[in-house]
Design a protein around this motif. Structure first.
Motif, PDB file in Angstrom:
ATOM      1  N   ASN A 434      52.975  48.524  41.043  1.00 40.31           N
ATOM      2  CA  ASN A 434      53.502  47.752  42.260  1.00 40.31           C
ATOM      3  C   ASN A 434      52.222  46.655  42.965  1.00 40.31           C
ATOM      4  OD1 ASN A 434      53.205  49.110  44.619  1.00 40.31           O
ATOM      5  ND2 ASN A 434      55.065  50.573  44.239  1.00 40.31           N
ATOM      6  N   THR A 435      52.734  46.398  43.372  1.00 39.45           N
ATOM      7  CA  THR A 435      52.114  45.039  43.296  1.00 39.45           C
ATOM      8  C   THR A 435      51.629  45.805  45.229  1.00 39.45           C
ATOM      9  OG1 THR A 435      53.807  43.435  43.312  1.00 39.45           O
ATOM     10  CG2 THR A 435      51.699  42.711  45.411  1.00 39.45           C
ATOM     11  N   THR A 436      52.101  46.466  46.136  1.00 40.91           N
ATOM     12  CA  THR A 436      51.229  47.630  47.585  1.00 40.91           C
ATOM     13  C   THR A 436      50.153  48.606  46.114  1.00 40.91           C
ATOM     14  OG1 THR A 436      53.110  47.365  48.071  1.00 40.91           O
ATOM     15  CG2 THR A 436      52.200  48.996  48.637  1.00 40.91           C
ATOM     16  N   GLN A 437      50.323  49.070  45.439  1.00 41.53           N
ATOM     17  CA  GLN A 437      48.723  49.949  44.839  1.00 41.53           C
ATOM     18  C   GLN A 437      48.386  48.930  44.193  1.00 41.53           C
ATOM     19  OE1 GLN A 437      52.549  51.694  41.910  1.00 41.53           O
ATOM     20  NE2 GLN A 437      51.696  53.545  42.560  1.00 41.53           N
ATOM     21  N   ILE A 438      48.752  47.681  43.119  1.00 40.21           N
ATOM     22  CA  ILE A 438      47.455  47.040  43.328  1.00 40.21           C
ATOM     23  C   ILE A 438      46.922  46.246  44.241  1.00 40.21           C
ATOM     24  CG2 ILE A 438      46.828  45.038  42.217  1.00 40.21           C
ATOM     25  CD1 ILE A 438      48.975  45.296  39.906  1.00 40.21           C
ATOM     26  N   GLU A 439      47.101  46.077  45.137  1.00 42.03           N
ATOM     27  CA  GLU A 439      46.237  45.470  46.840  1.00 42.03           C
ATOM     28  C   GLU A 439      45.353  47.044  47.020  1.00 42.03           C
ATOM     29  OE1 GLU A 439      49.342  44.195  48.519  1.00 42.03           O
ATOM     30  OE2 GLU A 439      49.484  41.961  47.912  1.00 42.03           O
ATOM     31  N   GLN A 440      45.998  47.877  47.281  1.00 44.12           N
ATOM     32  CA  GLN A 440      45.506  48.832  47.847  1.00 44.12           C
ATOM     33  C   GLN A 440      44.268  49.549  47.223  1.00 44.12           C
ATOM     34  OE1 GLN A 440      48.189  51.872  48.323  1.00 44.12           O
ATOM     35  NE2 GLN A 440      48.965  51.131  50.464  1.00 44.12           N
ATOM     36  N   THR A 441      44.464  49.351  45.323  1.00 40.01           N
ATOM     37  CA  THR A 441      43.969  50.039  44.699  1.00 40.01           C
ATOM     38  C   THR A 441      42.400  48.652  44.641  1.00 40.01           C
ATOM     39  OG1 THR A 441      45.011  50.840  43.200  1.00 40.01           O
ATOM     40  CG2 THR A 441      42.750  50.441  42.428  1.00 40.01           C
ATOM     41  N   ILE A 442      42.432  47.872  45.422  1.00 41.42           N
ATOM     42  CA  ILE A 442      42.152  46.283  44.831  1.00 41.42           C
ATOM     43  C   ILE A 442      41.022  46.723  45.928  1.00 41.42           C
ATOM     44  CG2 ILE A 442      41.234  43.979  45.007  1.00 41.42           C
ATOM     45  CD1 ILE A 442      43.444  43.402  43.766  1.00 41.42           C
ATOM     46  N   GLN A 443      41.167  46.782  47.380  1.00 41.11           N
ATOM     47  CA  GLN A 443      40.799  47.676  48.448  1.00 41.11           C
ATOM     48  C   GLN A 443      39.734  48.019  48.513  1.00 41.11           C
ATOM     49  OE1 GLN A 443      43.867  47.305  51.824  1.00 41.11           O
ATOM     50  NE2 GLN A 443      42.367  48.102  53.344  1.00 41.11           N
ATOM     51  N   LEU A 444      40.246  49.325  47.557  1.00 39.29           N
ATOM     52  CA  LEU A 444      39.341  50.467  47.311  1.00 39.29           C
ATOM     53  C   LEU A 444      38.795  50.005  46.609  1.00 39.29           C
ATOM     54  CD1 LEU A 444      38.871  53.108  48.287  1.00 39.29           C
ATOM     55  CD2 LEU A 444      40.193  53.942  46.682  1.00 39.29           C
ATOM     56  N   HIS A 445      37.877  49.619  45.590  1.00 36.17           N
ATOM     57  CA  HIS A 445      37.292  48.941  45.579  1.00 36.17           C
ATOM     58  C   HIS A 445      36.542  48.016  46.091  1.00 36.17           C
ATOM     59  CE1 HIS A 445      37.453  50.571  41.294  1.00 36.17           C
ATOM     60  NE2 HIS A 445      39.231  50.242  41.394  1.00 36.17           N
ATOM     61  N   THR A 446      36.552  47.365  46.657  1.00 35.07           N
ATOM     62  CA  THR A 446      36.384  46.303  47.449  1.00 35.07           C
ATOM     63  C   THR A 446      35.294  46.851  48.957  1.00 35.07           C
ATOM     64  OG1 THR A 446      37.598  44.915  46.692  1.00 35.07           O
ATOM     65  CG2 THR A 446      35.959  43.973  49.011  1.00 35.07           C
ATOM     66  N   LEU A 447      35.600  48.278  49.623  1.00 39.78           N
ATOM     67  CA  LEU A 447      34.819  48.985  50.638  1.00 39.78           C
ATOM     68  C   LEU A 447      34.223  49.777  49.777  1.00 39.78           C
ATOM     69  CD1 LEU A 447      38.346  50.023  52.637  1.00 39.78           C
ATOM     70  CD2 LEU A 447      36.153  48.517  52.961  1.00 39.78           C
ATOM     71  N   GLN A 448      34.406  50.644  48.494  1.00 40.34           N
ATOM     72  CA  GLN A 448      33.305  51.235  47.580  1.00 40.34           C
ATOM     73  C   GLN A 448      32.216  50.509  47.565  1.00 40.34           C
ATOM     74  OE1 GLN A 448      35.868  52.736  44.839  1.00 40.34           O
ATOM     75  NE2 GLN A 448      36.097  54.675  45.717  1.00 40.34           N
ATOM     76  N   GLN A 449      32.385  49.280  47.128  1.00 42.91           N
ATOM     77  CA  GLN A 449      31.149  48.339  46.847  1.00 42.91           C
ATOM     78  C   GLN A 449      30.085  48.278  47.622  1.00 42.91           C
ATOM     79  OE1 GLN A 449      33.509  44.836  44.612  1.00 42.91           O
ATOM     80  NE2 GLN A 449      32.965  46.085  42.472  1.00 42.91           N
ATOM     81  N   GLN A 450      30.863  47.763  48.323  1.00 43.80           N
ATOM     82  CA  GLN A 450      30.151  47.381  50.571  1.00 43.80           C
ATOM     83  C   GLN A 450      29.077  48.771  50.440  1.00 43.80           C
ATOM     84  OE1 GLN A 450      32.844  45.531  52.500  1.00 43.80           O
ATOM     85  NE2 GLN A 450      33.921  44.221  51.774  1.00 43.80           N
ATOM     86  N   LEU A 451      30.211  50.235  50.385  1.00 43.55           N
ATOM     87  CA  LEU A 451      29.720  50.809  50.905  1.00 43.55           C
ATOM     88  C   LEU A 451      28.091  50.831  50.714  1.00 43.55           C
ATOM     89  CD1 LEU A 451      33.344  53.038  51.446  1.00 43.55           C
ATOM     90  CD2 LEU A 451      30.988  52.625  53.668  1.00 43.55           C
ATOM     91  N   GLU A 452      28.201  51.010  49.494  1.00 43.67           N
ATOM     92  CA  GLU A 452      27.379  50.388  47.924  1.00 43.67           C
ATOM     93  C   GLU A 452      25.883  49.792  48.438  1.00 43.67           C
ATOM     94  OE1 GLU A 452      28.649  50.923  43.952  1.00 43.67           O
ATOM     95  OE2 GLU A 452      29.955  52.748  44.183  1.00 43.67           O
ATOM     96  N   LEU A 453      26.387  49.539  48.753  1.00 44.97           N
ATOM     97  CA  LEU A 453      25.209  48.194  49.850  1.00 44.97           C
ATOM     98  C   LEU A 453      24.753  49.078  50.209  1.00 44.97           C
ATOM     99  CD1 LEU A 453      26.835  45.248  50.311  1.00 44.97           C
ATOM    100  CD2 LEU A 453      25.258  45.734  47.896  1.00 44.97           C
TER     101      LEU A 453
END
Length: 550
Positions: A434-453
């Motif tokens: 659902n929309t909430t799950q997709i938004e949360q997953t996108i947020q999680l992926h974005t944070l993980q990309q930032q942390l990998e820096l």
């Protein structure tokens, strides 16, 4: 001159079949629980059967127990109905009784199949006997040489899968939310082998269809042209997901393989037409039949009428009637005795009458019965047992009708071994967010990309601190294991790894076997020396679990 070989089983089948059909068909008439009505109207229209009317309306047909059946259990039909009042109070008890009857029938059918095989009866003749006798046809699939070790397998990825990159997965999630697939198309065009991409063990095309069933045929065509060439698994998934016919047709037109492929699912052989029938989808059933995919694979298999889900409510019955009438018009009759008998009880009067007339028109009638079964051996005793068990089943569902519990027969009719797993529902559960799950997953992926820096710049403590603060979408233990795995992947110093491992142990106990295996297989000698100093550490030699495309 050719000598005709005497086959005593034919006498046995004739007698058994005639006795079976004699229960509920005579001269094309459907009997009710009361004496036959000459004008073909239901007894519920002329007598007081208020309990039966509650089940599915006054237009529902009924089938009787033939009073002259030599194998009928003690008591008349009226006695069976009289017992219903005592049974109606507890539906759980009735479900248990039904399962016992079906299990007994399955065991008896299996014994008969074994006996016939030992006597040298060929498989095709065994199927004829089991069908005409009213045995469990589902068992015939288990006699095949290609019956798999896991008879509930699903269509899997035909090619060697390659796990979808995180960046592309993120683009797909965003596209499913915004319905803008241009970035996904561009990424696929830049990929060296997009047709090998997999997500959770399924093709990327199947994953996209499950995540976004409202995808337009034009967009689907663009994805296909970008390299996502459909495989047979995609056709199966689209059918199980009950996607609109235009989407399925777009896939089908781009598919270059054999559309009549078979696979095992729920302990039987399946094809695309049967898959559509099992979902009760009229449009896809008609579509795949028009594409040449048959509604019956062979005389030893269940057909589309057999796998059609038994309705749980009267509205569901009404929804299924167009498909059922299509079956009857085609002369497609249920091959399972339990299915055929139950539908005759549930269908509206006119439909039940047409179904019984189709059955009478098959040439199977009660004109003459062979009674000499001397040469059958133990098969004769088993056949008698199957007939008696079928009679018990018949009495059971008549009681159900008067208890307003006929709709509860459900999937129990098809097989006691049917898995609860439904392919389309499983795909939806895995991919359709659902929309909430997709938004949360996108947020999680974005944070993980930032942390990998931070990891790339070897800012170990900053990474640990930021991960614990920002990855709040993950449970604490899972968040801690993510930190451990990433530190190990980026080859953090041994002291940083050991300190974080100790911190995890204090708050969450020993880490998962995968984390322990990853640390145990590290080639860092300093890390291994520090691990040996930990009292609780128990190194694992087990390999890491494979992600399978996740």
């Amino acid at each position: 001159m050719r000598t005709t070989k005497f086959r005593p089983w034919r006498l046995f089948v004739s007698a058994a079949l005639l006795l079976t059909l004699g229960w509920w068909i005579a001269d094309g008439t459907i009997f009710s629980l009361n004496p036959p009505v000459t004008d073909n109207t239901l007894s519920s229209d002329t007598t007081d059967t208020s309990a039966a009317k509650k089940n599915s309306g006054a237009s529902t047909g009924t089938v009787a127990l033939a009073s002259g059946n030599a194998l009928a259990t003690p008591g008349s039909s009226a006695d069976v109905v009289a017992e219903a009042a005592d049974s109606c109070a507890n539906s759980a008890v009735m479900q248990h009784q039904l399962k016992q009857i079906l299990q007994q029938r399955k065991q008896q059918s299996f014994q008969l199949i074994q006996q016939l095989q030992q006597n040298g009866t060929i498989a095709a003749e065994v199927a004829v006997i089991i069908h005409q006798l009213g045995g469990d046809m589902l068992l015939m699939a288990q006699q095949r040489a290609d019956y798999p070790a896991n008879p509930n397998t699903l269509i899997r990825f035909e090619q060697q899968p390659r796990a979808i990159p995180r960046a592309l997965a993120l683009l797909v999630l965003k596209a499913a939310l915004s319905h803008n697939y241009r970035p996904v198309v561009a990424a696929l065009q830049a990929d060296v082998a997009p047709q090998q991409l997999a997500w959770h063990g399924q093709t990327l095309l199947t994953a996209i269809l499950a995540a976004d069933p409202n995808l337009s045929p034009l967009t689907l065509q663009q994805l296909i042209e970008s390299g996502l060439q459909p495989v047979f698994a995609d056709l199966v998934a689209a059918t199980a997901l009950q996607l609109p016919v235009p989407l399925v047709d777009t896939l089908n037109m781009a598919f270059t393989g054999d559309r009549q492929q078979l696979w095992f699912h729920q302990y039987r052989r399946n094809n695309l037409t049967l898959q559509a029938a099992a979902d009760g989808n009229v449009a896809l059933y008609d579509y795949w039949q028009a594409q040449g995919v048959p509604a019956l694979i062979s005389a030893a298999d269940l057909n589309a009428f057999d796998v059609l889900p038994f309705p749980a409510t009267e509205p569901e019955l009404i929804d299924r009637l167009p498909l059922i009438r299509n079956f009857i018009k085609q002369g497609l009759l249920p091959r399972q005795f339990t299915s055929l008998t139950s539908w005759l009880l549930l269908l509206p009067k006119d439909d039940a009458l047409q179904l019984s007339q189709q059955l009478a028109g098959t040439g199977l009638n009660t004109a003459s019965a062979a009674t000499d079964l001397m040469h059958i051996g133990s098969a004769s005793e088993i056949s008698d047992a199957i007939i008696k068990t079928n009679q018990q089943f018949k009495q059971h569902i008549v009681i159900r009708q008067h208890c307003n519990q006929l709709y509860q027969l459900g999937s129990v009719l098809l097989s006691l071994d049917d898995a609860a797993q439904h392919y389309g529902a499983a795909l939806q559960s895995r991919f359709r967010l659902n929309t909430t799950q997709i938004e949360q997953t996108i947020q999680l992926h974005t944070l993980q990309q930032q942390l990998e820096l931070l990891l790339e710049s070897q800012q170990w403590q900053a990474f640990i601190r930021q991960a614990q603060q920002q990855l709040i979408l993950l449970p604490p233990e899972q968040r801690s294991e993510y930190v451990l795995q990433q530190l190990l992947n980026y080859q953090a110093p041994a002291e940083v790894l050991t300190m974080q491992l100790q911190r995890h142990y204090r708050h969450h106990g020993a880490p998962s076997p995968d984390i322990i295996a990853a640390f145990s297989q590290s080639q860092n000698p300093k890390l291994q020396a520090q691990l040996r100093r930990l009292r609780w550490w128990q190194p694992s030699q087990q390999p890491l679990h494979q992600a399978g495309g996740n």
